[in-house]
Design an enzyme around this catalytic site. Structure first.
Site, PDB file in Angstrom:
ATOM      1  N   ASP A 143      22.998   1.080  69.718  1.00 16.33           N
ATOM      2  CA  ASP A 143      21.422   0.549  69.855  1.00 16.33           C
ATOM      3  C   ASP A 143      20.756   1.757  70.052  1.00 16.33           C
ATOM      4  OD1 ASP A 143      22.155   1.371  72.140  1.00 16.33           O
ATOM      5  OD2 ASP A 143      22.569  -0.379  73.271  1.00 16.33           O
ATOM      6  N   ASP A 187      23.309   6.418  72.924  1.00 13.52           N
ATOM      7  CA  ASP A 187      24.179   7.021  71.723  1.00 13.52           C
ATOM      8  C   ASP A 187      23.251   8.025  70.859  1.00 13.52           C
ATOM      9  OD1 ASP A 187      26.020   4.852  72.395  1.00 13.52           O
ATOM     10  OD2 ASP A 187      24.669   3.527  71.247  1.00 13.52           O
ATOM     11  N   ASP A 196      29.347   1.321  69.246  1.00 18.74           N
ATOM     12  CA  ASP A 196      29.125   0.993  70.381  1.00 18.74           C
ATOM     13  C   ASP A 196      29.439  -0.548  70.613  1.00 18.74           C
ATOM     14  OD1 ASP A 196      28.173   1.215  73.067  1.00 18.74           O
ATOM     15  OD2 ASP A 196      26.112   0.594  72.563  1.00 18.74           O
TER      16      ASP A 196
END
Length: 1204
Positions: free
Chosen positions: A836, A840, A471
């Site tokens: 994080d 996700d 990410d």
């Protein structure tokens, strides 16, 4: 079995992660009685087999039938493991309830017409047939928003509560603390321990007391440690969930008002009142008022999340579909903390109970810990095959021993016993403990680096990772954003940039009002909390936040809302205060958020919106958007800035009640574009070195972000994820229109050029193709989530080609992130995902190794959690995974060779009806093998990542050759020694001259018993030890065990050198020293205890030299040939062997394709019949199917035509 009787089965939870097949069976008494008789005749062996294989028990004692008639069901998972579970069908009787229930089939039992309860209860019997499982369907997803408000808005009647309580069970996540005796039985009935019990019984019957006792002690210690560990986990998990089972809650009972009860009595459909700070004991759907929740347990991110009530929409579509993938904004998840509530003015904040018990989000977490998903990892499959091979070797030994003893006319009982002993030699007793030690050591080392793991089996899998997805925000870049400036608009034109670095306050205007109010921040104990971006944006206005008081209520502002007002450093403002009346929260999929606010003294309301610039302009009136908007946006995103756009609209309505019922679609329309907020998103200092380290290790890195595409490209270049000199090709896809099929455009991004002013950077779309020399890995594809969706749907055959060189995936929704990870896995990549944890979760679960950067030690988000919030954890995890994997291979090779070494030596001695002595076995098994196995894996990981991975499967040519060649060396040396000792002048065949020999060796008395056998010849009874052969073979086999442990403990490139493992090195040296000491000592006690015969010194030296030569040859072959990677690559190249991995095949094909990569062209999808090709499996970006999309499996031929 099941395939023959399709009519007696059904599919449960279709398309979900926990999909199951269920098959109905009816017990037959005759079959059951037959099974009981066979079990009695086999002394319970059949029952043991049924315990290991529950499906065999069902197939043996039952016959297939329709589910309606079944008294037993067999559940089977639909994954590649095809695991079975047996469940008894039980009946629940509603007549046991204390109130009368209608037996009329037309009259529903519960008010919810969609409820499965109405369909499942049989009338007039009032009986419900069911099986006990941990997850049952609660409130039906098919209910519309209107249904939920109408059916459950006033609460359930007490009678309906009782019915639901009986059917759905208590709202409790019950983790039973299993009694110690149950845990013991479960461990002891493990197939390996059962085999071990048989082995020990056999050895004890033959008088191998010391060795058997040693193994029993070790087994007992192993079982006790396992039981203790399981018990501690059970206690810890029980205490984690128990507190949520005893929360006091207030519910509304229809016709009776509010009622206080314990949370375990909650049922789906209950109306729950949220009092304020509150720990949620269930999943609930917010229907009135709003609240702020800390979802740290769920996502690993302790950022307050605002929840809004389910709208009163009168549509018939299901409530989840109505909210699209953004339905989570209405759902309060079990285990999360409500930290603030905001009543709507119509009473307290209320929520309807959605899911209870194990059906909740916390139940999912607990279940994933209790029953981790099995891993289809080649190592574990190959390990089983190896054990089968060793067992087959043992079976061959069994028949060999039987033949030898029968040939010598030994008693049948003794022959079978000795044959069984040889059968048990090949499978080492320490195998289970040895295979788990590498993972245990790696887990402890990871814990020291603040990386926590809830799925230890995945550590070995981390050693195979060759692609890592990251990410961007909060992972590659800093969590916090620094304000750079604002670019306001006026009269359809961008105005002068306001720079925050100047220190001047942001001038008042609609842009300032939007920044002060368009956020989801809360005031908690006097501290502003919320998303870091919102915090920075609000701080940039120099306004302050405080609770509403009487002074502001005169403006008509509700007293439950937070007030924003100018701070001491803010610019002069005609507005005294602003309050937020309604929030439409931010969503990754929607890429925007908006609020309805009221300015103090103003009698009408305002809508403010912020979001991704490309998304936000779609909601603005075109005449308010500057014509040079795309160029201005590109100029900032190309410099790596995070750009947020803001917009505004004045509402004509004047009543607060109208605001409460305002639909989001209506509020977010006809907006006026206000300008851009420019924020700096700096790379974390660890990002660049880590990406460089992964690149040098030839591990692919990919960025999957929800941010702007151009920003993502710039961050990728700045972090050198895209190396300097590499070309970037933008892949842009468009949905089909009425007469135009879906299109795919390939644009080459040329090198960045600095603009004349403001150090701007522009993208020029060049017309030059990729130079021939730049082909291969020097080009990278970049695309948005919108393009990914179109490619998946209309250009599916192109997807693997793009993914092989795809590096940037921007504006990706959470569902698209999961889908992308799955597509990479289909190409045979071992995928790691680092994020994080917030947006996700799906991708982190889908990846082979998901790493959540979180303050939590464990979350539902991923199997690995790093408390250090940067990507340094990724190489640490890969290094430890590689070390654990290599250690597992080494231990397995060692134990295989250990079994074979003992098998060969014992087989040779069996030729003359002899075997090694108790203490000879004890020395090899306990002093060497056990100690070596428990410490061999403690070697630390090598600090530098090698540019290649360790072997991922046991059944690979180098490993098989290693075992085969070492077996050959062992056989050659032992057989030569066995026959060569017979040629020595001092050699004596003891069984021929045993009485004379024993008289002459009275000083070295032994426990060998001599008797005259039935043929009249003097011989040793089966099981004799004393001989020159055993005295010669024991030092050779013992030194061989020590040397193979050294040879298989290779350090670099995946582990540190062997000498850094101090305990292991010390044990090896000590064992070797002790063996040599025993070999050359002339002490009577040692010879008596070890059951040796004294030999001349020159023979002992010969034994040592032979063992040393064997070590040198084996070490040279292992190190210079079998571990020589360059040699194997050369052999593969010469023989034409290539990797079978899909991504390797595509790389080879594309390298030979002169037309790839395409640049500066547009492709269209279609077929000859209707002009369009659509992948019917693709439903939406959040519902990508789990079915495999094989390239050759399309029913319609897909082709492209090109416009140059």
């Amino acid at each position: 079995m099941e395939e023959k009787c399709k009519d007696h089965g059904a599919l449960l939870n279709q398309g979900e992660e926990n999909e199951l097949e269920v098959f109905g069976y009816r017990t037959q008494n005759l079959r059951r009685a037959l099974c009981f008789i066979i079990s009695a005749l086999t002394c319970g062996v059949l029952l043991l087999v049924f315990y290991w294989k529950p499906q065999w028990r069902v197939w043996a004692s039952c016959i297939p039938c329709h589910l309606q008639e079944a008294d037993t069901v067999l559940l089977r998972t639909t994954d590649e493991f095809q695991r079975y579970m047996r469940k008894k069908v039980i009946s629940l009787y509603l007549r046991t309830l204390k109130f009368p229930i209608s037996k009329n089939p037309e009259e529903p039992l519960v008010a919810d017409r969609h409820s499965v309860i109405n369909q499942a209860v049989l009338k007039p019997e009032l009986k419900l047939r069911c099986i006990r499982v941990q997850k049952i369907r609660s409130l039906e997803d098919s209910n519309s928003c209107y249904d939920i408000h109408r059916t459950f808005g006033l609460g359930l009647t007490s009678e309906e509560q009782e019915v639901r309580r009986l059917v759905c069970g208590p709202n409790a996540i019950e983790v039973e603390i299993l009694p110690i005796w149950k845990l013991l039985v479960k461990q002891v009935l493990n197939p390996f321990y059962v085999f071990q019990a048989f082995t020990l019984t056999l050895w004890l019957s033959q008088g191998y007391i010391e060795y058997s006792v040693a193994i029993i002690i070790l087994s007992v210690i192993s079982i006790i440690l396992s039981v203790y560990d399981l018990r501690q986990q059970s206690v810890k998990l029980h205490s984690l969930v128990e507190e949520h089972n005893k929360v006091q809650v207030t519910v509304i009972v229809k016709g009776k008002g509010s009622q206080v009860l314990e949370s375990h009595l909650l049922v789906p459909g209950d109306i729950l009142i949220l009092p304020g700070k509150f720990s949620l004991p269930c999943d609930a759907l917010l229907i009135d008022g709003s609240c702020v929740v800390n979802e740290g347990m769920l996502t690993g991110e302790s950022i307050p999340v605002t929840k809004t009530p389910l709208p009163h929409a009168e549509k018939t579509m299901a409530w989840k579909s109505h909210s699209s993938e953004d339905y989570r904004k209405h759902v309060l998840f079990c285990g999360t903390e409500v930290i603030q509530v905001k009543p709507s003015g119509q009473g307290p904040v209320k929520a309807v109970v959605l899911q209870t018990g194990f059906n909740t989000a916390k139940g999912d977490l607990v279940r994933s810990i209790l029953y981790p998903r099995p891993l289809n990892f080649k190592l574990y499959n190959d390990a089983f095959k190896f054990i089968v091979f060793l067992a087959c070797l043992g079976v061959m030994g069994f028949f060999y021993a039987l033949g030898v003893y029968m040939h010598h006319r030994a008693p049948p009982g003794a022959s079978v016993t000795m044959a069984l002993i040889l059968l048990t030699v090949t499978v080492p007793p320490v195998l289970p403990a040895a295979l788990t030690t590498g993972i245990v050591y790696a887990q402890k080392r990871l814990k020291k680096k603040k990386i926590f793991c809830i799925s230890p089996q995945r550590i070995n899998m981390c050693g195979q990772i060759n692609l890592v997805c990251f990410d961007k925000t909060g992972t590659l870049t800093e969590d916090g954003l620094d304000l750079w400036g604002t670019v306001p608009t006026a009269g359809n034109c961008f105005q002068e940039v306001h720079s925050f670095a100047s220190g001047k306050a942001l001038p008042w205007g609609p842009l300032c009002a939007a920044m002060a109010s368009c956020h989801s921040l809360i005031l908690l104990n006097g501290t502003i909390q919320g998303d870091p971006l919102d915090v920075k944006m609000f701080e940039g206005t120099s306004w302050i936040m405080e609770d509403c008081n009487v002074d502001y209520c005169k403006f008509g502002m509700p007293d439950s809302n937070i007030i924003m007002k100018p701070g001491p450093k803010a610019s002069q403002s005609p507005v005294e205060a602003i309050t937020i009346l309604r929030q439409f929260p931010f969503s990754s999929s929607l890429q925007r958020m908006s609020v309805v606010a009221q300015l103090a003294g103003d009698d009408h309301f305002h809508v403010y919106m912020k979001g991704a610039p490309e998304m936000l302009v779609k909601f603005c009136r075109s005449e308010t958007v500057p014509r040079n908007f795309p160029q201005e946006l590109r100029s900032y995103t190309m410099q790596g800035f995070r750009v947020i756009a803001l917009a505004h609209r004045a509402l004509t309505m004047g009543k607060l009640s109208e605001v409460e019922s305002l639909a989001r679609e209506k509020a977010e329309s006809e907006l006026t574009f206000l300008g851009l907020l420019i924020m700096e998103n700096r790379l974390k200092k660890e990002t660049k070195p880590v990406l460089k380290e992964l690149s040098e290790a030839r591990i692919r890195t990919v960025m999957i972000t929800g941010d702007n595409l151009q920003t993502a490209i710039t961050v990728a270049k700045n972090s050198e994820m895209i190396p300097r000199g590499s070309r970037v090709i933008l892949v842009e896809a468009n949905e089909p229109e009425e007469f135009v099929p879906a299109s795919l455009t390939w644009q080459l991004v040329e090198k960045q050029e600095n603009g004349p002013e403001k150090n701007e950077t522009y993208i020029n779309i060049g017309n030059s193709p990729v130079p021939t020399g730049d082909r291969g890995s020097s080009y990278h594809f970049a695309m948005s989530g919108k393009s990914y969706k179109v490619i998946f749907q209309h250009f599916n055959s192109l997807l693997p080609k793009i993914l092989v060189n795809g590096t940037i995936f921007a504006r990706m929704s959470p569902g698209q992130k999961s889908s992308l990870v799955e597509e990479f896995q289909k190409l045979n990549y071992y995928v790691g995902m680092c994020g994080d944890g917030a947006n996700d979760c799906g991708a982190l679960k889908m990846a082979h190794a998901g790493i959540s950067l979180s303050e939590q030690e464990a979350s539902v988000a991923s199997p690995f959690t790093s408390k250090t919030a940067n990507i340094e954890c990724v190489p640490h995890l890969i290094k430890e995974g590689r070390a654990a994997l290599v250690s597992s291979f080494g231990v397995f090779k060692y134990l295989t060779m250990y079994g074979i070494i003992q098998f060969v030596g014992t087989s040779l001695l069996y030729w003359q009806l002899q075997l090694f002595g108790n203490y000879q076995y004890l020395m090899q098994d306990v002093a060497i093998t056990l100690m070596v196995c428990l410490t061999m894996s403690s070697t630390h990981a090598y600090p530098k990542l090698a540019p290649y991975r360790p072997a991922g499967q046991l059944l690979s040519p180098p490993l098989l050759l290693s075992v085969f060649l070492n077996t050959c060396f062992t056989c050659i040396v032992q057989i030569c020694a066995f026959f060569y000792v017979k040629q020595q002048p001092w050699y004596c065949e003891i069984y021929r001259y045993s009485e004379c020999f024993l008289d002459n060796q009275s000083n070295f008395s032994t426990n060998v018993s001599v008797e005259r056998n039935w043929t009249g010849n003097a011989t040793l009874i089966p099981g004799s030890v004393l001989s020159f052969e055993s005295t010669t073979l024991w030092p050779i086999t013992t030194i061989n065990c020590i040397t193979v442990a050294f040879i298989f403990s290779k350090g670099k490139p995946f582990r540190k050198p062997i000498y850094t493992n101090y305990i292991f090195s010390f044990l090896l040296i000590s064992a070797l020293g002790l063996t040599i000491f025993i070999l050359f000592s002339d002490f009577q006690d040692i010879y008596h205890g070890m059951e040796f015969i004294p030999t001349i010194t020159s023979w002992r030296v010969s034994i040592l030299v032979a063992a040393l030569i064997q070590f040198c040859v084996a070490f040279f072959v292992e190190d210079a040939i079998l571990q020589n990677r360059k040699l194997w690559l050369l052999i593969k190249k010469q023989l034409g062997f290539y990797s079978k991995n899909q991504y390797r095949n595509w790389q080879r094909k594309l390298a030979e394709d002169s037309t790839w990569p395409p640049t500066n062209r547009t492709d269209y999808s279609g077929d000859g019949k209707n002009g369009f090709y659509i992948n019917q499996g693709y439903e939406s970006p959040e519902q990508i199917p789990k079915e495999k999309c094989e390239l050759g499996g399309q029913t319609t031929e897909q082709h492209f035509w090109t416009i140059l």
